[in-house]
Structures are given as C-alpha cells and as structure tokens.
Design an enzyme around this catalytic site. Structure first.
Site, PDB file in Angstrom:
ATOM      1  N   ARG A   1       1.018  -1.063   0.122  1.00 10.72           N
ATOM      2  CA  ARG A   1       0.352  -0.150   0.240  1.00 10.72           C
ATOM      3  C   ARG A   1       1.295   1.179   0.218  1.00 10.72           C
ATOM      4  NH1 ARG A   1      -1.154   2.114   4.528  1.00 10.72           N
ATOM      5  NH2 ARG A   1      -2.095  -0.571   5.365  1.00 10.72           N
TER       6      ARG A   1
ATOM      7  N   TYR B   1     -16.916  16.705 -15.235  1.00 12.62           N
ATOM      8  CA  TYR B   1     -17.438  15.341 -15.287  1.00 12.62           C
ATOM      9  C   TYR B   1     -17.874  15.296 -13.925  1.00 12.62           C
ATOM     10  CZ  TYR B   1     -16.537  10.263 -14.651  1.00 12.62           C
ATOM     11  OH  TYR B   1     -16.337   9.134 -15.332  1.00 12.62           O
TER      12      TYR B   1
ATOM     13  N   ASP C   1      -7.924  18.973 -14.220  1.00  8.83           N
ATOM     14  CA  ASP C   1      -8.111  17.524 -14.934  1.00  8.83           C
ATOM     15  C   ASP C   1      -7.686  17.426 -16.681  1.00  8.83           C
ATOM     16  OD1 ASP C   1      -9.089  14.949 -16.132  1.00  8.83           O
ATOM     17  OD2 ASP C   1     -11.301  15.439 -14.410  1.00  8.83           O
TER      18      ASP C   1
ATOM     19  N   LYS D   1      -8.422   6.456 -19.860  1.00  5.24           N
ATOM     20  CA  LYS D   1      -9.174   7.078 -20.246  1.00  5.24           C
ATOM     21  C   LYS D   1      -7.385   6.822 -21.063  1.00  5.24           C
ATOM     22  CE  LYS D   1     -12.839   7.242 -18.483  1.00  5.24           C
ATOM     23  NZ  LYS D   1     -12.490   8.594 -17.874  1.00  5.24           N
TER      24      LYS D   1
HETATM   25  C1  LIG Z   1     -13.282   8.931 -15.993  1.00  4.68           C
HETATM   26  C2  LIG Z   1     -12.903  10.595 -15.912  1.00  4.68           C
HETATM   27  C3  LIG Z   1     -12.884  10.684 -14.548  1.00  4.68           C
HETATM   28  C4  LIG Z   1     -12.940   9.442 -13.613  1.00  4.68           C
HETATM   29  O1  LIG Z   1     -12.525   8.707 -13.990  1.00  4.68           O
HETATM   30  P1  LIG Z   1     -11.551   7.292 -13.122  1.00  4.68           P
HETATM   31  O2  LIG Z   1     -11.177   6.407 -13.754  1.00  4.68           O
HETATM   32  O3  LIG Z   1     -13.502   6.690 -14.213  1.00  4.68           O
HETATM   33  O4  LIG Z   1     -12.509   7.144 -11.981  1.00  4.68           O
HETATM   34  C5  LIG Z   1     -13.163  12.290 -14.378  1.00  4.68           C
HETATM   35  N1  LIG Z   1     -12.430  12.778 -14.866  1.00  4.68           N
HETATM   36  C6  LIG Z   1     -12.999  12.862 -16.338  1.00  4.68           C
HETATM   37  C7  LIG Z   1     -12.724  13.880 -17.387  1.00  4.68           C
HETATM   38  C8  LIG Z   1     -13.158  11.539 -16.675  1.00  4.68           C
HETATM   39  O5  LIG Z   1     -13.547  11.777 -18.207  1.00  4.68           O
END
Ligand SMILES: *Cc1c(COP(=O)(O)O)cnc(C)c1O
Length: 379
Positions: free
Chosen positions: A46, A98, A170, A195
C-alpha cells in the site's frame, strides 16, 4: 528529452537482478527485511510498490512534474486532492465538469462542510467573483465533456495565485501529449488514467502530478493513509499503454479532425463541437495551450429529435455504443440518456446538451471506415 522518448523510457530501468527490459509485475504485498529497520525502500505494497513507482515516475515525467502518485481510479485521485482541504474551506469549480466529480464534491465532501461554487470559466470574472478568504482550491477541467468547452489555464492559475488557492486541472481529455497544465501555472494535474493513458479500455486508474513539495507530501500521506492504490498488474498495463501514447494521440487527432470536417458538411448535422474549428468559442485558447485538438467531439442533428440520435447510435457497426473514452477503439454515446442523465433538462440545455447530441471518442482505426460507418448510420 522529448515526449516520445520520455513515454518509452522515463521511470523505466532494466530489472537489476535479471536484466529484464520490461518492469516486472511485483505482485507482492510485503518485502523481506534483513533486520529490523533494514529494508530496500519497500515495506508494504500500500505504501510502496516498484511497478507502481515506475509508473508514477513515468507519468510525472510526461507532465513535466517532480512527484507523481497513482490511485485505484480517477475519482480516487480527485478524492485525494479534496482530502487536502479542511472543513470550512471553499472550492471554485467549472460548472460543466465530469459527472462523477460533481457527485463526489456534492454528495461526499459537502457533508464534511466543504463549500463548492460552480461557475462558467470561459472568462476569469465569474471565478474572481467567488473568491474569499476561505477559497483553497480552484478545480479546472478542459476540454469539458461533452461540449468541448475550453478554459484558459494560465489566466485561472493567475487568479488562484493571487487568492493563495491551489489550482488543480483535470487533464484527462487532453492528455500530457496535448497539454501540460503544470507548465501553465497549475499546482496539481489530475488524470483518469482509465482513458487515454491506459488507452486500451482494460482497466480503471487515476493519477496526480505536482512539483510542489508541500503538496506532494500531503498527496503521498493521503495515498498511504486512505489506501486507494492501484494493483501492480494494472500499473504494468498502463506502462505498456503509455509507450504508444504519442503515436496513438497523433492518430486520435488526425481522425478527430477528419470526422469533425465530415460531420460539419453532412446535411443532417446541425452543429459540430470540436475545438479545432475557428468558430469554436475556445479555439484561440486551445491553439495557445494545446498541441492539437484531440479525438473527442460531439454533434447535434437538424430537427433535434432524440429518436434520430437513438437511430444513429443503433445503426453504427464500427463505433461501439458505450460510456468512457480514450481507447484505441471508437465509441459513440448519447449524453442526455447516458453520461448526463442525472442533470435536469433545463440546466442540460442551457449548457448546449440537447436531445439529439451525440458524443464520439474517435479511436485509431482507419478514418475512411469510421466515416463510412457514420455515413450509413445517419442515412
Ligand atoms: C472518467 C473521468 C473521470 C473519473 O475517472 P475514473 O477513472 O472513471 O474514476 C474524471 N474526469 C474525467 C474528465 C473523466 O473522463
């Protein structure tokens, strides 16, 4: 080093005991100590894991940062940033962020007396208007989902600096290949690694990168204390995925442009939202802060009928109807019934998310096949 070289080499060294060129999957929870207090820097997975460390170094190099941390999901990474705050602190955030981030802010952290202000960030005025002595964090997302709105990171970072608040961006949609928020003044950059960084739709993961030592200490303390760490196998898969990030992004951008132009000239299409078009309201800022316009776009249909959108997403054969984005395969989605279903219709439409809106995550297939697929689906 330039981006492609970093993507392949940063943080990755041949294994010292065997010479293995690829980082081994250290599938272990603990590490043998020679005697009490004598270990090799790894005590418990961890807290530290060599496969995760390699990935954290790699992602921080791609974002031109000094410290990286990986988490079990993008939301777990965002959760870590919010846990740096104290009750009574205030956050200013983009209003079209998001959905999962919005849910985390409003249903989890509001309970702990953190106050959120959601504003449009096309200019700095709305942000400035919400600043007070309690403002501790400004949360930026750009480009946004699904309208591809663009926020001027440099301008918002200046406002944050004046207010002595942190700014976190983000960067999921842009990826470090197209945009480096730390270079533009951000304190923290966040990724849903799920992603584009992973890139193959086979795992869920998140990451944070910073160059601020005080923030980094907090980040690692929370990572270890809350324990939302990713598995070594998944870290290995992301290391593998990132080795082709620059190649994939080049093709995502090329295909994104070809599809945007095709859709713009299609008789049944009303509007195409893609920051590469000169008439896109964020085009100039996108040109300034991004190295390309990416493979995400959305479009609406003439007549704005939900049934027509349903019909099109049902007829596609190469595109797959699914949530998520950023994988090698092309995905199609209907924001009104999928990602944005929980947002009231009025508010949705105020932000341009109309009934016929269709979102594409354009993959790296041959553009001609993608165009032909949309052609037959819209016929
Ligand atoms: C998918 C996404 C998230 C969240 O991420 P997870 O891996 O699904 O927890 C946050 N911000 C954006 C812009 C996203 O596309």
């Amino acid at each position: 080093m330039k981006f492609g070289t970093k993507a392949i080499h940063a943080g990755v060294e041949p294994d010292k005991s065997t010479g293995a060129i690829m980082t081994p999957i250290y599938q272990t929870s603990t590490y043998v100590q020679d005697e009490i207090g004598m270990h090799k820097g790894y005590e418990y997975s961890r807290s530290q894991n060599p496969t995760r460390h390699a990935l954290e170094k790699n992602i921080s190099a791609l974002e031109n940062g000094d410290f990286g941390a990986c988490f079990g999901s993008g939301l777990a990474a965002i959760d870590c940033v919010l846990k740096m705050l104290n009750p009574g602190d205030e956050v200013i955030s983009t209003n079209d962020l998001y959905g999962g981030t919005f849910r985390l802010f409003t249903t989890i952290f509001e309970k702990y007396n953190i106050k959120f202000h959601f504003v449009g960030m096309s200019g700095v005025d709305a942000v400035k208007a919400q600043i007070n002595a309690n403002t501790k964090l400004i949360w930026v997302e750009t480009p946004t989902n699904p309208m591809m709105n663009i926020v001027d990171i440099e301008a918002i970072a200046e406002v944050a600096k004046e207010a002595k608040a942190m700014i976190c961006v983000d960067n999921t949609f842009a990826t470090p290949y197209l945009q480096n928020p730390l270079d533009l003044g951000a304190d923290i950059v966040m990724h849903s690694v799920t992603k584009y960084l992973g890139g193959h739709s086979d795992l869920v993961m998140g990451a944070l990168v910073t160059s601020n030592e005080t923030i980094a200490k907090e980040m690692y303390r929370i990572q270890n204390s809350s324990g939302a760490v990713p598995a070594p196998m998944d870290c290995f898969l992301v290391l593998r995925g990132i080795k082709t990030l620059h190649l994939r992004m080049q093709r995502h951008c090329e295909n994104g442009e070809k599809l945007a132009v095709f859709l713009k000239n299609h008789p049944k299409v009303e509007n195409v939202f893609w920051p590469g078009f000169e008439e896109h309201p964020g085009h100039e800022i996108a040109k300034k802060q991004m190295n390309g316009f990416g493979g995400m776009l959305s479009f609406s249909l003439k007549g704005n009928r939900k049934e027509d959108a349903f019909d099109a997403v049902k007829k596609v054969k190469v595109f797959a109807l699914a949530e998520s984005l950023g994988g090698v395969e092309s995905l199609i989605g209907h924001p009104v019934t999928m990602t944005h279903a929980s947002i009231p219709k009025e508010e949705r439409e105020r932000n341009g998310i109309v009934d016929s809106l269709i979102r594409l995550s354009v993959g790296v297939e041959d553009a001609e096949d993608l165009i032909n697929d949309l052609k037959q689906a819209l016929a």
